[in-house]
Write a protein that holds these residues in place. Structure first.
Motif, PDB file in Angstrom:
ATOM      1  N   LYS A 120       0.813  -1.216   0.000  1.00 37.86           N
ATOM      2  CA  LYS A 120       0.000   0.000   0.000  1.00 37.86           C
ATOM      3  C   LYS A 120       0.846   1.265   0.000  1.00 37.86           C
ATOM      4  N   VAL A 121       2.115   1.126  -0.377  1.00 41.53           N
ATOM      5  CA  VAL A 121       2.966   2.297  -0.568  1.00 41.53           C
ATOM      6  C   VAL A 121       3.671   2.144  -1.923  1.00 41.53           C
ATOM      7  N   ALA A 122       2.871   2.032  -2.974  1.00 40.15           N
ATOM      8  CA  ALA A 122       3.382   1.939  -4.349  1.00 40.15           C
ATOM      9  C   ALA A 122       4.315   0.751  -4.552  1.00 40.15           C
ATOM     10  N   CYS A 123       4.116  -0.317  -3.804  1.00 40.32           N
ATOM     11  CA  CYS A 123       5.067  -1.427  -3.910  1.00 40.32           C
ATOM     12  C   CYS A 123       4.911  -2.195  -5.223  1.00 40.32           C
ATOM     13  N   THR A 124       3.733  -2.188  -5.832  1.00 34.14           N
ATOM     14  CA  THR A 124       3.574  -2.874  -7.116  1.00 34.14           C
ATOM     15  C   THR A 124       4.455  -2.233  -8.178  1.00 34.14           C
ATOM     16  N   ASN A 125       4.409  -0.906  -8.268  1.00 37.59           N
ATOM     17  CA  ASN A 125       5.235  -0.220  -9.260  1.00 37.59           C
ATOM     18  C   ASN A 125       6.715  -0.323  -8.935  1.00 37.59           C
ATOM     19  N   TRP A 126       7.064  -0.337  -7.638  1.00 41.00           N
ATOM     20  CA  TRP A 126       8.472  -0.478  -7.309  1.00 41.00           C
ATOM     21  C   TRP A 126       8.963  -1.902  -7.562  1.00 41.00           C
ATOM     22  N   LYS A 127       8.111  -2.884  -7.389  1.00 35.86           N
ATOM     23  CA  LYS A 127       8.511  -4.249  -7.749  1.00 35.86           C
ATOM     24  C   LYS A 127       8.704  -4.352  -9.263  1.00 35.86           C
ATOM     25  N   ARG A 128       7.843  -3.667 -10.020  1.00 40.80           N
ATOM     26  CA  ARG A 128       8.025  -3.636 -11.476  1.00 40.80           C
ATOM     27  C   ARG A 128       9.388  -3.035 -11.830  1.00 40.80           C
ATOM     28  N   LEU A 129       9.724  -1.924 -11.188  1.00 39.70           N
ATOM     29  CA  LEU A 129      11.028  -1.298 -11.443  1.00 39.70           C
ATOM     30  C   LEU A 129      12.178  -2.233 -11.102  1.00 39.70           C
ATOM     31  N   MET A 130      12.053  -2.928  -9.973  1.00 42.00           N
ATOM     32  CA  MET A 130      13.124  -3.849  -9.572  1.00 42.00           C
ATOM     33  C   MET A 130      13.245  -5.014 -10.555  1.00 42.00           C
ATOM     34  N   MET A 131      12.132  -5.422 -11.154  1.00 43.63           N
ATOM     35  CA  MET A 131      12.195  -6.478 -12.169  1.00 43.63           C
ATOM     36  C   MET A 131      12.918  -5.986 -13.414  1.00 43.63           C
ATOM     37  N   VAL A 132      12.712  -4.724 -13.785  1.00 41.57           N
ATOM     38  CA  VAL A 132      13.441  -4.154 -14.912  1.00 41.57           C
ATOM     39  C   VAL A 132      14.929  -4.062 -14.581  1.00 41.57           C
ATOM     40  N   LEU A 133      15.249  -3.590 -13.363  1.00 39.84           N
ATOM     41  CA  LEU A 133      16.642  -3.403 -12.960  1.00 39.84           C
ATOM     42  C   LEU A 133      17.403  -4.720 -12.858  1.00 39.84           C
ATOM     43  N   THR A 134      16.718  -5.765 -12.419  1.00 40.93           N
ATOM     44  CA  THR A 134      17.398  -7.051 -12.210  1.00 40.93           C
ATOM     45  C   THR A 134      17.198  -8.015 -13.378  1.00 40.93           C
ATOM     46  N   GLY A 135      16.393  -7.621 -14.363  1.00 37.49           N
ATOM     47  CA  GLY A 135      16.042  -8.550 -15.452  1.00 37.49           C
ATOM     48  C   GLY A 135      17.083  -8.701 -16.521  1.00 37.49           C
ATOM     49  N   ARG A 136      18.107  -7.819 -16.522  1.00 39.77           N
ATOM     50  CA  ARG A 136      19.202  -7.891 -17.499  1.00 39.77           C
ATOM     51  C   ARG A 136      18.675  -7.950 -18.936  1.00 39.77           C
ATOM     52  N   GLY A 137      17.756  -7.015 -19.229  1.00 43.45           N
ATOM     53  CA  GLY A 137      17.241  -6.891 -20.587  1.00 43.45           C
ATOM     54  C   GLY A 137      15.937  -7.610 -20.841  1.00 43.45           C
ATOM     55  N   LYS A 138      15.496  -8.435 -19.916  1.00 45.05           N
ATOM     56  CA  LYS A 138      14.243  -9.182 -20.120  1.00 45.05           C
ATOM     57  C   LYS A 138      13.056  -8.237 -20.153  1.00 45.05           C
ATOM     58  N   TYR A 139      13.098  -7.168 -19.332  1.00 45.68           N
ATOM     59  CA  TYR A 139      12.014  -6.185 -19.289  1.00 45.68           C
ATOM     60  C   TYR A 139      12.596  -4.808 -19.584  1.00 45.68           C
ATOM     61  N   SER A 140      11.787  -3.961 -20.223  1.00 39.83           N
ATOM     62  CA  SER A 140      12.212  -2.591 -20.469  1.00 39.83           C
ATOM     63  C   SER A 140      11.180  -1.587 -19.972  1.00 39.83           C
ATOM     64  N   ASP A 141       9.906  -1.923 -20.098  1.00 38.50           N
ATOM     65  CA  ASP A 141       8.835  -1.022 -19.670  1.00 38.50           C
ATOM     66  C   ASP A 141       8.186  -1.571 -18.402  1.00 38.50           C
ATOM     67  N   PRO A 142       8.315  -0.863 -17.276  1.00 39.11           N
ATOM     68  CA  PRO A 142       7.717  -1.367 -16.029  1.00 39.11           C
ATOM     69  C   PRO A 142       6.213  -1.614 -16.143  1.00 39.11           C
ATOM     70  N   MET A 143       5.521  -0.720 -16.834  1.00 31.89           N
ATOM     71  CA  MET A 143       4.065  -0.858 -16.934  1.00 31.89           C
ATOM     72  C   MET A 143       3.650  -1.961 -17.900  1.00 31.89           C
ATOM     73  N   GLY A 144       4.613  -2.538 -18.593  1.00 26.29           N
ATOM     74  CA  GLY A 144       4.319  -3.706 -19.429  1.00 26.29           C
ATOM     75  C   GLY A 144       4.288  -4.992 -18.616  1.00 26.29           C
ATOM     76  N   ILE A 145       4.651  -4.902 -17.340  1.00 30.01           N
ATOM     77  CA  ILE A 145       4.642  -6.069 -16.448  1.00 30.01           C
ATOM     78  C   ILE A 145       3.311  -6.091 -15.701  1.00 30.01           C
ATOM     79  N   PRO A 146       2.499  -7.139 -15.861  1.00 24.80           N
ATOM     80  CA  PRO A 146       1.221  -7.211 -15.144  1.00 24.80           C
ATOM     81  C   PRO A 146       1.423  -7.166 -13.633  1.00 24.80           C
ATOM     82  N   ALA A 147       0.488  -6.552 -12.933  1.00 22.40           N
ATOM     83  CA  ALA A 147       0.592  -6.448 -11.474  1.00 22.40           C
ATOM     84  C   ALA A 147       0.711  -7.823 -10.832  1.00 22.40           C
TER      85      ALA A 147
END
Length: 347
Positions: A120-147
């Motif tokens: 309840k403190v924007a953790c969904t969007n921050w988890k999306r960002l962390m997936m982009v940061l740790t994905g090594r190219g697998k993800y580029s757009d955070p909002m392209g990752i389903p919640a």
């Protein structure tokens, strides 16, 4: 005369050498204390090849704009430290953390980050960002990752998955951050999301039925079976009920931040706030050196729980229950510099 001249020259050379040695020692000491002043916690900073680590950018900023923002975050760190010291008995009930206490701390090895997520403190969007940061190219757009995918635990590595030496090393070398929110606004947000939305049947069954059974007199069989119409007053009564707290820990969506992230045991380098979410989030990304291609996602604010909504929800809560509930979340108010809400009628 000649021996006297040679002696004078030898004495002069010795004095020059002694002066140079003293001057060199002074410069070395001065350099040491400059380093300690810039990095006051003695952090063994690790950085990627050819770049500065987030810790270096935070504690020893080169850019003036980063330096000005760093002052604000130093004040927030000091607020947490002061609150921990002033409430040491309550905040340090446990002297030592175990790996199981660290399951909310998400690790980014590539950028030297540790993020403690608070529901309840924007953790969904921050988890999306962390997936982009740790994905090594697998993800580029955070909002392209389903919640739903962002909340799959296997998609992110947490600190409890490391050995104890590895945990200590990362706590020392990586920049640790979290995001917080006004405690009662976060609580109302959790209630609205988990108990007023018809699709959250798992929460209705797991918690709704229990809350109704304990807190509602003459509950219908349908309410006891479905648990989908919990009133906010019943939810508050459940939270302050001593039996609840003895039975099991709070669910993460309404657990206190100090119990989820342990800020009195782990010194967080950066405390972001929901009230300045985009600004603080983009500052983290700037420190990590990724702001040129990654920004915090903008989000629709129409359904967001506001202070006005929170005020309305608390109007039907008795002053006795308000006081008891404030005691449950008091440390979160104090640590993160949230004042007592004006709508509260504390006894």
């Amino acid at each position: 005369m000649k021996p006297a001249l040679l002696e004078a020259m030898r004495t002069s050379r010795i004095c020059r050498m002694a002066l140079a040695t003293c001057l060199g020692s002074f410069i070395l000491v001065l350099f040491y204390f400059q380093i300690m002043r810039r990095n006051p916690f003695g952090v063994d900073i690790c950085c990627r090849k050819g770049s500065r680590s987030p810790l270096q950018e935070l504690y020893n900023p080169i850019q003036l704009e980063l330096s000005n923002t760093a002052v604000l975050h130093q004040m927030r760190r000091d607020q947490v430290s002061d609150a921990c010291r002033a409430n040491s008995a309550a905040s340090r009930k446990r002297r030592v953390l175990t790996p199981s206490d660290l399951k909310h701390l998400v690790v980014d090895e590539d950028h030297g980050l540790i993020y403690c997520y608070v529901p309840k403190v924007a953790c969904t969007n921050w988890k999306r960002l962390m997936m982009v940061l740790t994905g090594r190219g697998k993800y580029s757009d955070p909002m392209g990752i389903p919640a739903s995918e962002a909340h799959v635990s296997a998609n992110l590595k947490t600190l409890n998955q490391y050995s104890i030496p590895e945990i200590n090393q990362r706590l020392k070398r990586y920049m640790k951050f979290l995001f917080v929110r006004e405690p009662f606004e976060r609580l109302v947000s959790a209630y609205r999301n988990k108990f007023t939305q018809k699709y959250n049947t798992s929460f209705h069954k797991r918690y709704g039925t229990k809350i109704i059974r304990r807190q509602r007199k003459n509950a219908t069989q349908e309410a006891l079976r479905k648990g989908d119409d919990v009133k906010f007053e019943e939810f508050v009564a459940y939270l302050i009920d001593p039996h609840t707290q003895r039975e099991e820990p709070f669910n993460e969506h309404w657990q206190t931040v100090y119990s989820l992230c342990h800020p009195c045991h782990i010194r967080y380098d950066l405390v972001g706030k929901y009230e300045t979410l985009e600004e603080d989030s983009n500052y983290v990304l700037q420190l990590a050196g990724v702001s040129s291609y990654l920004k915090f996602p903008t989000y629709a604010k129409s359904t967001r729980t506001t202070d006005e909504m929170t005020t309305e929800f608390f109007q039907n809560i008795s002053s006795e229950h308000q006081t008891q509930l404030y005691e449950v979340y008091k440390l979160d108010f104090l640590m993160f510099n949230y004042s007592v809400p004006s709508y509260l009628k504390l006894e």
